[in-house]
Design an enzyme around this catalytic site. Structure first.
Site, PDB file in Angstrom:
ATOM      1  N   CYS A   2       0.825  -1.207   0.000  1.00 53.30           N
ATOM      2  CA  CYS A   2       0.000   0.000   0.000  1.00 53.30           C
ATOM      3  C   CYS A   2       0.862   1.262   0.000  1.00 53.30           C
ATOM      4  O   CYS A   2       1.970   1.271   0.536  1.00 53.30           O
ATOM      5  CB  CYS A   2      -0.871   0.045   1.242  1.00 53.30           C
ATOM      6  SG  CYS A   2      -1.883  -1.411   1.442  1.00 53.30           S
TER       7      CYS A   2
ATOM      8  N   ARG B  54       5.236  -0.065  -5.995  1.00 62.08           N
ATOM      9  CA  ARG B  54       5.183  -0.835  -4.752  1.00 62.08           C
ATOM     10  C   ARG B  54       4.230  -2.016  -4.867  1.00 62.08           C
ATOM     11  O   ARG B  54       4.281  -2.929  -4.043  1.00 62.08           O
ATOM     12  CB  ARG B  54       4.690   0.071  -3.603  1.00 62.08           C
ATOM     13  CG  ARG B  54       5.674   1.158  -3.229  1.00 62.08           C
ATOM     14  CD  ARG B  54       5.005   2.189  -2.335  1.00 62.08           C
ATOM     15  NE  ARG B  54       4.727   1.680  -1.005  1.00 62.08           N
ATOM     16  CZ  ARG B  54       5.468   1.913   0.067  1.00 62.08           C
ATOM     17  NH1 ARG B  54       6.541   2.647  -0.057  1.00 62.08           N
ATOM     18  NH2 ARG B  54       5.142   1.434   1.233  1.00 62.08           N
TER      19      ARG B  54
ATOM     20  N   TRP C  97      -3.021  -2.671  -1.507  1.00 65.13           N
ATOM     21  CA  TRP C  97      -2.593  -4.044  -1.828  1.00 65.13           C
ATOM     22  C   TRP C  97      -3.374  -4.915  -0.857  1.00 65.13           C
ATOM     23  O   TRP C  97      -3.118  -4.901   0.343  1.00 65.13           O
ATOM     24  CB  TRP C  97      -1.086  -4.167  -1.609  1.00 65.13           C
ATOM     25  CG  TRP C  97      -0.453  -5.423  -2.087  1.00 65.13           C
ATOM     26  CD1 TRP C  97      -0.033  -5.701  -3.356  1.00 65.13           C
ATOM     27  CD2 TRP C  97      -0.099  -6.569  -1.301  1.00 65.13           C
ATOM     28  NE1 TRP C  97       0.538  -6.941  -3.413  1.00 65.13           N
ATOM     29  CE2 TRP C  97       0.513  -7.492  -2.171  1.00 65.13           C
ATOM     30  CE3 TRP C  97      -0.239  -6.905   0.046  1.00 65.13           C
ATOM     31  CZ2 TRP C  97       0.980  -8.728  -1.734  1.00 65.13           C
ATOM     32  CZ3 TRP C  97       0.221  -8.131   0.477  1.00 65.13           C
ATOM     33  CH2 TRP C  97       0.825  -9.027  -0.407  1.00 65.13           C
TER      34      TRP C  97
ATOM     35  N   ASN D 245      -1.814   2.435   5.833  1.00 63.61           N
ATOM     36  CA  ASN D 245      -0.942   1.303   5.507  1.00 63.61           C
ATOM     37  C   ASN D 245      -0.714   0.531   6.790  1.00 63.61           C
ATOM     38  O   ASN D 245      -0.535   1.137   7.850  1.00 63.61           O
ATOM     39  CB  ASN D 245       0.422   1.778   5.004  1.00 63.61           C
ATOM     40  CG  ASN D 245       0.358   2.391   3.628  1.00 63.61           C
ATOM     41  OD1 ASN D 245      -0.690   2.387   3.001  1.00 63.61           O
ATOM     42  ND2 ASN D 245       1.485   2.913   3.170  1.00 63.61           N
ATOM     43  N   GLY D 246      -0.657  -0.794   6.711  1.00 60.48           N
ATOM     44  CA  GLY D 246      -0.426  -1.599   7.912  1.00 60.48           C
ATOM     45  C   GLY D 246      -1.640  -2.469   8.178  1.00 60.48           C
ATOM     46  O   GLY D 246      -2.514  -2.625   7.312  1.00 60.48           O
TER      47      GLY D 246
ATOM     48  N   GLU E 229      19.347 -16.756  -6.837  1.00 58.27           N
ATOM     49  CA  GLU E 229      18.898 -15.434  -7.287  1.00 58.27           C
ATOM     50  C   GLU E 229      18.395 -15.494  -8.734  1.00 58.27           C
ATOM     51  O   GLU E 229      17.372 -14.878  -9.065  1.00 58.27           O
ATOM     52  CB  GLU E 229      20.054 -14.432  -7.125  1.00 58.27           C
ATOM     53  CG  GLU E 229      19.789 -13.023  -7.584  1.00 58.27           C
ATOM     54  CD  GLU E 229      18.643 -12.315  -6.844  1.00 58.27           C
ATOM     55  OE1 GLU E 229      18.104 -12.840  -5.860  1.00 58.27           O
ATOM     56  OE2 GLU E 229      18.285 -11.220  -7.298  1.00 58.27           O
TER      57      GLU E 229
ATOM     58  N   LYS F  16      14.609 -14.506  -9.846  1.00 57.57           N
ATOM     59  CA  LYS F  16      14.301 -13.478 -10.864  1.00 57.57           C
ATOM     60  C   LYS F  16      13.350 -14.049 -11.911  1.00 57.57           C
ATOM     61  O   LYS F  16      12.384 -13.416 -12.291  1.00 57.57           O
ATOM     62  CB  LYS F  16      15.575 -12.989 -11.578  1.00 57.57           C
ATOM     63  CG  LYS F  16      16.532 -12.134 -10.800  1.00 57.57           C
ATOM     64  CD  LYS F  16      16.007 -10.805 -10.364  1.00 57.57           C
ATOM     65  CE  LYS F  16      15.296 -10.886  -9.056  1.00 57.57           C
ATOM     66  NZ  LYS F  16      15.862 -10.386  -7.889  1.00 57.57           N
TER      67      LYS F  16
ATOM     68  N   GLU G 299       9.770 -14.658 -10.498  1.00 61.28           N
ATOM     69  CA  GLU G 299       9.062 -13.413 -10.169  1.00 61.28           C
ATOM     70  C   GLU G 299       8.468 -12.717 -11.383  1.00 61.28           C
ATOM     71  O   GLU G 299       7.330 -12.272 -11.350  1.00 61.28           O
ATOM     72  CB  GLU G 299      10.046 -12.406  -9.549  1.00 61.28           C
ATOM     73  CG  GLU G 299      10.362 -12.612  -8.106  1.00 61.28           C
ATOM     74  CD  GLU G 299      11.314 -11.533  -7.627  1.00 61.28           C
ATOM     75  OE1 GLU G 299      12.445 -11.454  -8.142  1.00 61.28           O
ATOM     76  OE2 GLU G 299      10.926 -10.761  -6.751  1.00 61.28           O
TER      77      GLU G 299
ATOM     78  N   HIS H  42      20.319 -35.557  -4.960  1.00 58.60           N
ATOM     79  CA  HIS H  42      19.517 -35.905  -3.771  1.00 58.60           C
ATOM     80  C   HIS H  42      18.033 -35.629  -3.989  1.00 58.60           C
ATOM     81  O   HIS H  42      17.276 -35.581  -3.030  1.00 58.60           O
ATOM     82  CB  HIS H  42      20.024 -35.134  -2.551  1.00 58.60           C
ATOM     83  CG  HIS H  42      21.441 -35.477  -2.197  1.00 58.60           C
ATOM     84  ND1 HIS H  42      21.821 -36.711  -1.728  1.00 58.60           N
ATOM     85  CD2 HIS H  42      22.578 -34.743  -2.296  1.00 58.60           C
ATOM     86  CE1 HIS H  42      23.132 -36.717  -1.529  1.00 58.60           C
ATOM     87  NE2 HIS H  42      23.605 -35.536  -1.870  1.00 58.60           N
TER      88      HIS H  42
ATOM     89  N   LYS I  26       6.811  -4.172  -3.806  1.00 55.16           N
ATOM     90  CA  LYS I  26       8.217  -3.796  -3.720  1.00 55.16           C
ATOM     91  C   LYS I  26       8.674  -3.710  -2.269  1.00 55.16           C
ATOM     92  O   LYS I  26       9.778  -4.078  -1.933  1.00 55.16           O
ATOM     93  CB  LYS I  26       8.429  -2.454  -4.421  1.00 55.16           C
ATOM     94  CG  LYS I  26       9.864  -1.989  -4.471  1.00 55.16           C
ATOM     95  CD  LYS I  26      10.699  -2.894  -5.339  1.00 55.16           C
ATOM     96  CE  LYS I  26      12.183  -2.569  -5.301  1.00 55.16           C
ATOM     97  NZ  LYS I  26      12.988  -3.667  -5.834  1.00 55.16           N
TER      98      LYS I  26
HETATM   99  C1  F6R Z   1      13.255 -10.064  -5.187  1.00 50.36           C
HETATM  100  C2  F6R Z   1      12.872  -9.056  -4.245  1.00 50.36           C
HETATM  101  C3  F6R Z   1      12.437  -9.485  -2.880  1.00 50.36           C
HETATM  102  C4  F6R Z   1      13.146  -8.603  -1.830  1.00 50.36           C
HETATM  103  C5  F6R Z   1      12.626  -8.928  -0.426  1.00 50.36           C
HETATM  104  C6  F6R Z   1      13.353  -8.145   0.628  1.00 50.36           C
HETATM  105  O1  F6R Z   1      13.530  -9.537  -6.444  1.00 50.36           O
HETATM  106  O2  F6R Z   1      12.903  -7.901  -4.534  1.00 50.36           O
HETATM  107  O3  F6R Z   1      12.695 -10.825  -2.674  1.00 50.36           O
HETATM  108  O4  F6R Z   1      14.511  -8.833  -1.919  1.00 50.36           O
HETATM  109  O5  F6R Z   1      11.250  -8.640  -0.359  1.00 50.36           O
HETATM  110  O6  F6R Z   1      13.217  -6.770   0.415  1.00 50.36           O
HETATM  111  P1  F6R Z   1      14.184  -5.728   1.084  1.00 50.36           P
HETATM  112  O7  F6R Z   1      15.549  -5.960   0.533  1.00 50.36           O
HETATM  113  O8  F6R Z   1      13.627  -4.405   0.707  1.00 50.36           O
HETATM  114  O9  F6R Z   1      14.150  -5.978   2.558  1.00 50.36           O
END
Ligand code: F6R
Length: 627
Positions: A2, A27, A74, A100-101, A498, A502, A505, A521, A622
């Site tokens: 949010c 976000r 959100w 928010n929250g 990673e 990516k 996502e 395994h 985000k």
């Molecule tokens: C992946 C991604 C998320 C963040 C995670 C932690 O591309 O962006 O997995 O890495 O939500 O977010 P931060 O680093 O902001 O604590």
């Protein structure tokens, strides 16, 4: 997640709020709304789905007034719908709230308010705030907000307007970020992060927990929520982001822009920390330590804490957890110090035996991740000293820790983290290097050699980015598959994780990362002609390299499609795999900042080929400010 925007003192408040909400789109959200006050009446517009729908409604009939609040929602409590979207209003239609929250005790408050005759129209937890404020309102909105907040349990950042006091926005915060941007006296923008603010002003005040601000045309006034007579004096800080940092410029997507920014960010990090003559590095942010808001006067620096800790415990989530794993390997290898990396969300609820002799290092791009924040608080409660590695200046985590380092990578708008990852990795690598120098495990000569390698890194990264063509062709070939496996060993294992994250996502293709040796395994059962396996095989140590090659042969004998990310000069690997992406070589502990780039680009091109929304993938946010 949010987002909140509020404006006071601008005759186009509604339009400015709309622009601000667009800046917060990154976000993640599923509905949006705006309330302004015009002629002592609330005017409200809401929409479900993209903000474009709200914009259309707005263009047909603009919201008038010089004060207002807006929100991107959100969904947590109730589906995305007009009724559930914020702003929520009270029964009289005079008070509007964005939030928010999560209000944890909303069910019991709602029951009580219904008994008292209040009418609810949504399933949202936030609506109770509007009715509670109504219940306590007797001509002074800040007092009513205070009374309401005293009854709620949970987390919040709120902005409230009241048509009976059309010259005030009240904001308050408990564990969810809020920033005031000062445009000029009597003219303010408030927001849940600085992105929309940076377009109007660079002067900001960060609101802390248990603080309320009253913004009006005569100025701003900050007090404690629990005691409105207690003024809080806050520093006005400067945002160091440029306007173009939060715009796409010539790039098709923010993610591509951010991938392209990596060489410069890494260069800035390297050159601002290395001390060539000493064959070492320095971190200003670790020089002074704060404990319970007091400067540590023992003379110990952050480096002393790290060197003397019984364990360094790294907390993070998602991509930040992956960079933590690379940090763990680097600190163990270069400095011989014990490190553990924990998912912040698990650490918080496990009985993790943290003591005051442990040093906690929290990694977070946004600095707002609720899981990481809570894990830090728990570690502090157990007596550990906490450091942060954070991108967003002034964020909650940055202010919660005793010391730390900023990435200064600029705003990361693409939901899939890229530049923050390489920034985090290079800082952790430098930290490992510094600790190794302090421990005497790295000699001056070796230190100078490492610096030479570091100096080459930005150019090497740039070359990989420039040589994007083969990765794009590969993406076109692979986009049709539904499952991918990513493998790597040692430093390349977190890179494999990673790469898989990516891909899943942004392209919604199922992908898993594994340490290469773990394949036998279990995951090997998945391998057939429809399973591309990306093997990050840049290792040069004979023993490890030979093992990776055996893994590749195991995949090939089961007809899997192998894509190798290999070091330049490794000609032989080409003969046993289907596709090879070559990247330059550097010191092992620095390899991840190079080897991750083709994986970022592969995910990006596959997502584009599939027509996915690269910058705003479905269901993701985000900044994950709820647990
Ligand atoms: C992946 C991604 C998320 C963040 C995670 C932690 O591309 O962006 O997995 O890495 O939500 O977010 P931060 O680093 O902001 O604590």
């Amino acid at each position: 997640m949010c987002g909140i925007v509020g404006i006071i003192g601008n005759k186009n408040a509604g339009y400015k709020i709309l622009q601000g909400l667009k800046d917060l789109e990154y976000r993640g959200y599923d509905s949006a709304g705006i309330a302004t006050i015009s002629k002592d009446e609330l005017q409200i517009k809401k929409s479900v789905g993209k903000i474009a729908a709200l914009e259309d409604a707005f263009l047909n009939a603009p919201l008038k007034g010089s004060i207002g609040i807006g929100h991107t929602r959100w969904a947590t409590h109730g589906v995305p719908s007009i009724n559930n979207a914020h702003p929520h209003v009270d029964c009289t239609g005079k008070i509007a709230v964005v939030h928010n929250g999560i209000i944890e005790n909303f069910v019991s408050i709602r029951k009580l308010l219904i008994k008292e005759g209040h009418r609810f129209i949504s399933e949202s937890d936030t609506e109770v705030l509007a009715h509670l404020i109504e219940k306590f309102y007797n001509g002074n909105i800040e007092r009513a907000v205070k009374e309401a907040l005293m009854l709620v349990k949970g987390t919040y950042a709120i902005a409230v307007v009241c048509a009976q006091e059309p010259d005030k926005i009240i904001i308050a915060r408990q564990q969810s970020p809020l920033v005031i941007g000062i445009i000029k006296k009597g003219s303010y923008i408030v927001a849940s992060d600085v992105t929309p603010i940076s377009k109007l002003t660079d002067r900001v005040i960060y609101i802390s927990d248990n603080e309320m601000a009253i913004l009006s045309s005569s100025g701003h006034h900050i007090v404690k929520i629990s005691d409105l007579s207690r003024d809080v004096v806050k520093k006005i800080e400067r945002i160091d982001w440029e306007l173009e940092d939060s715009e796409k410029g010539r790039y098709k997507h923010f993610m591509l822009k951010e991938i392209n920014e990596q060489p410069k960010i890494v260069k800035d990090i390297i050159f601002s920390h290395v001390i060539k003559k000493k064959g070492s590095v320095k971190f200003g942010g670790l020089e002074s330590i704060w404990k319970n808001d007091e400067k540590d006067i023992s003379g110990s620096t952050g480096i002393d804490y790290l060197l003397n800790a019984s364990r360094i415990i790294i907390f993070g989530c998602g991509t930040s957890w992956h960079s933590g794993l690379i940090g763990e390997y680097a600190i163990e290898n270069l400095a011989g110090l014990p490190v553990e990396v924990e998912y912040a969300s698990e650490a918080r609820y496990r009985n993790l035996c943290i003591t005051k002799n442990d040093m906690v290092f929290a990694i977070s791009q946004s600095g707002e991740t609720a899981d990481t924040l809570m894990a830090i608080k728990e570690a502090k409660r157990k007596g550990a000293v906490t450091f942060g590695l954070v991108n967003v200046v002034g964020s909650t985590i940055a202010r919660e820790v005793s010391g730390g380092i900023y990435l200064h990578a600029g705003p990361e708008i693409g939901v899939a983290s890229t530049k923050a990852f390489t920034g985090q990795v290079i800082i952790l690598a430098l930290m490992a290097f510094l600790l190794g120098r302090h421990k005497g495990a790295i000699s001056l000569d070796k230190g100078k050699r490492i610096i030479k390698a570091l100096e080459k890194i930005p150019e090497q990264m740039q070359n990989i980015i420039n040589n994007d063509g083969p990765v794009k062709r590969l993406a076109n070939r692979l986009a049709k598959y539904s499952n991918f496996l990513y493998l790597g060993r040692t430093y390349n294992f977190p890179v494999a994780l990673e790469g898989a994250l990516k891909l899943k996502e942004i392209s919604y293709i199922h992908a898993e990362g594994y340490p290469a040796a773990e394949m036998k395994h279990g995951p090997i059962a998945l391998i057939d002609k429809n399973m591309p396996v990306v093997v990050v095989a840049t290792d040069t140590e004979d023993e490890i390299y030979e093992k990776i090659i055996s893994n590749i042969r195991e995949i090939k004998s089961r007809k899997g499609i192998v894509v190798a990310v290999a070091s330049e000069g490794n000609k032989s690997i080409k003969d046993i795999v289907d596709e090879t992406i070559y990247i330059p070589r550097t010191e092992d502990f620095l390899m991840p900042v190079l080897s991750v780039i083709p994986l970022q680009l592969l995910a990006y091109h596959i997502a584009v080929k599939k027509g996915c929304n690269v910058d705003k993938p479905r269901n993701l946010a985000k900044s994950v400010t709820v647990e």
